[in-house]
Design a protein around this motif. Sequence first.
Motif, PDB file in Angstrom:
ATOM      1  N   THR A   3       0.826  -1.203   0.000  1.00 15.92           N
ATOM      2  CA  THR A   3       0.000   0.000   0.000  1.00 15.92           C
ATOM      3  C   THR A   3       0.861   1.255   0.000  1.00 15.92           C
ATOM      4  N   ILE A   4       2.139   1.104   0.284  1.00 19.71           N
ATOM      5  CA  ILE A   4       3.044   2.249   0.281  1.00 19.71           C
ATOM      6  C   ILE A   4       3.759   2.297  -1.070  1.00 19.71           C
ATOM      7  N   THR A   5       4.065   3.495  -1.528  1.00 17.38           N
ATOM      8  CA  THR A   5       4.739   3.655  -2.817  1.00 17.38           C
ATOM      9  C   THR A   5       6.108   4.278  -2.616  1.00 17.38           C
ATOM     10  N   ASN A  34       7.246   4.407   9.361  1.00 20.48           N
ATOM     11  CA  ASN A  34       7.027   3.233  10.198  1.00 20.48           C
ATOM     12  C   ASN A  34       5.541   2.952  10.404  1.00 20.48           C
ATOM     13  N   VAL A  35       4.745   3.991  10.507  1.00 21.46           N
ATOM     14  CA  VAL A  35       3.295   3.815  10.636  1.00 21.46           C
ATOM     15  C   VAL A  35       2.704   3.261   9.336  1.00 21.46           C
ATOM     16  N   ALA A  36       3.253   3.684   8.200  1.00 19.61           N
ATOM     17  CA  ALA A  36       2.722   3.287   6.891  1.00 19.61           C
ATOM     18  C   ALA A  36       3.108   1.862   6.493  1.00 19.61           C
ATOM     19  N   GLN A  37       4.088   1.277   7.140  1.00 21.02           N
ATOM     20  CA  GLN A  37       4.544  -0.070   6.799  1.00 21.02           C
ATOM     21  C   GLN A  37       3.696  -1.096   7.546  1.00 21.02           C
ATOM     22  N   ASN A  38       2.494  -1.332   7.028  1.00 21.41           N
ATOM     23  CA  ASN A  38       1.539  -2.198   7.714  1.00 21.41           C
ATOM     24  C   ASN A  38       1.709  -3.679   7.425  1.00 21.41           C
ATOM     25  N   THR A  39       2.323  -4.002   6.302  1.00 21.38           N
ATOM     26  CA  THR A  39       2.440  -5.402   5.905  1.00 21.38           C
ATOM     27  C   THR A  39       3.892  -5.733   5.561  1.00 21.38           C
ATOM     28  N   ARG A  80       6.924  -3.285   3.967  1.00 25.06           N
ATOM     29  CA  ARG A  80       8.303  -3.196   4.447  1.00 25.06           C
ATOM     30  C   ARG A  80       9.293  -3.539   3.335  1.00 25.06           C
ATOM     31  N   ARG A  81       8.984  -4.534   2.527  1.00 30.64           N
ATOM     32  CA  ARG A  81       9.855  -4.886   1.399  1.00 30.64           C
ATOM     33  C   ARG A  81       9.940  -3.739   0.396  1.00 30.64           C
ATOM     34  N   THR A  82       8.797  -3.161   0.086  1.00 23.98           N
ATOM     35  CA  THR A  82       8.766  -2.057  -0.870  1.00 23.98           C
ATOM     36  C   THR A  82       9.546  -0.862  -0.331  1.00 23.98           C
ATOM     37  N   ALA A  83       9.309  -0.498   0.917  1.00 23.41           N
ATOM     38  CA  ALA A  83      10.013   0.644   1.512  1.00 23.41           C
ATOM     39  C   ALA A  83      11.511   0.379   1.555  1.00 23.41           C
ATOM     40  N   GLY A 122      13.595   7.947  17.732  1.00 17.54           N
ATOM     41  CA  GLY A 122      12.660   7.268  18.629  1.00 17.54           C
ATOM     42  C   GLY A 122      11.639   6.415  17.899  1.00 17.54           C
ATOM     43  N   SER A 123      11.978   5.975  16.695  1.00 10.71           N
ATOM     44  CA  SER A 123      11.071   5.147  15.898  1.00 10.71           C
ATOM     45  C   SER A 123      11.904   4.136  15.115  1.00 10.71           C
ATOM     46  N   PRO A 124      12.400   3.101  15.804  1.00 12.01           N
ATOM     47  CA  PRO A 124      13.317   2.156  15.175  1.00 12.01           C
ATOM     48  C   PRO A 124      12.748   1.515  13.906  1.00 12.01           C
ATOM     49  N   CYS A 125      13.603   1.387  12.931  1.00 14.12           N
ATOM     50  CA  CYS A 125      13.255   0.771  11.647  1.00 14.12           C
ATOM     51  C   CYS A 125      13.321  -0.749  11.806  1.00 14.12           C
ATOM     52  N   PRO A 126      12.421  -1.492  11.153  1.00 17.08           N
ATOM     53  CA  PRO A 126      12.442  -2.959  11.286  1.00 17.08           C
ATOM     54  C   PRO A 126      13.553  -3.631  10.490  1.00 17.08           C
ATOM     55  N   TYR A 127      14.385  -2.866   9.786  1.00 19.46           N
ATOM     56  CA  TYR A 127      15.468  -3.429   8.986  1.00 19.46           C
ATOM     57  C   TYR A 127      16.571  -2.395   8.851  1.00 19.46           C
ATOM     58  N   LYS A 128      17.754  -2.855   8.487  1.00 24.87           N
ATOM     59  CA  LYS A 128      18.889  -1.977   8.194  1.00 24.87           C
ATOM     60  C   LYS A 128      19.101  -1.988   6.690  1.00 24.87           C
ATOM     61  N   VAL A 129      19.395  -0.825   6.124  1.00 19.44           N
ATOM     62  CA  VAL A 129      19.570  -0.730   4.681  1.00 19.44           C
ATOM     63  C   VAL A 129      21.042  -0.481   4.354  1.00 19.44           C
ATOM     64  N   TYR A 130      21.601  -1.407   3.617  1.00 17.72           N
ATOM     65  CA  TYR A 130      22.951  -1.329   3.072  1.00 17.72           C
ATOM     66  C   TYR A 130      22.861  -1.792   1.614  1.00 17.72           C
ATOM     67  N   PRO A 131      23.880  -1.537   0.809  1.00 17.78           N
ATOM     68  CA  PRO A 131      23.836  -2.023  -0.575  1.00 17.78           C
ATOM     69  C   PRO A 131      23.629  -3.548  -0.663  1.00 17.78           C
ATOM     70  N   SER A 132      24.082  -4.272   0.342  1.00  9.83           N
ATOM     71  CA  SER A 132      23.968  -5.735   0.335  1.00  9.83           C
ATOM     72  C   SER A 132      22.669  -6.261   0.970  1.00  9.83           C
ATOM     73  N   THR A 133      21.828  -5.390   1.488  1.00  7.97           N
ATOM     74  CA  THR A 133      20.597  -5.830   2.141  1.00  7.97           C
ATOM     75  C   THR A 133      19.685  -6.521   1.142  1.00  7.97           C
ATOM     76  N   ASN A 134      19.155  -7.662   1.535  1.00 10.66           N
ATOM     77  CA  ASN A 134      18.177  -8.379   0.717  1.00 10.66           C
ATOM     78  C   ASN A 134      16.791  -7.969   1.216  1.00 10.66           C
ATOM     79  N   CYS A 135      16.180  -7.035   0.538  1.00 13.42           N
ATOM     80  CA  CYS A 135      14.889  -6.492   0.984  1.00 13.42           C
ATOM     81  C   CYS A 135      13.738  -7.472   0.800  1.00 13.42           C
TER      82      CYS A 135
END
Length: 119
Positions: free
Chosen positions: A30-32, A65-70, A74-77, A104-117
């Motif tokens: 649902t997020i773009t 973080n609020v918009a990442q409902n599914t 999270r994969r798209t973001a 104060g709003s931790p991300c559910p993943y870390k983003v690096y060039p090698s991250t497998n989203c």
Amino acid sequence: MARFEVFGVAVFMVLLLSMVMTTPYATNATITCGEVTSLLTPCIPFGVFGGIVPPDCCAGIKGLNVAQNTTEDRRTACTCIQEGAARIPLIDYDRINTLGDLCGSPCPYKVYPSTNCSQ
């Protein structure tokens, strides 16, 4: 120096916006990428230059973080952030990965060039 920073931020914004306009996503999310870019653009100066985290950046991270409902959201973001960051010269991945905690709003993943989203 201030003139370089203003020019640099403008260049980074153009690069990030061009990523949004050229990256098609056909998912069930649902997020773009446009929304991700809009929320996180205020974070670019911190990701490149460091310093104080802009309040608009923290508001954007909280909104994302609020918009990442599914899982698909999270994969798209994650993919949008990863591809956008790759287009920003001098981006400091370690620095941008601290933003969630700093705001104060931790991300559910870390983003690096090698991250497998996709995981």
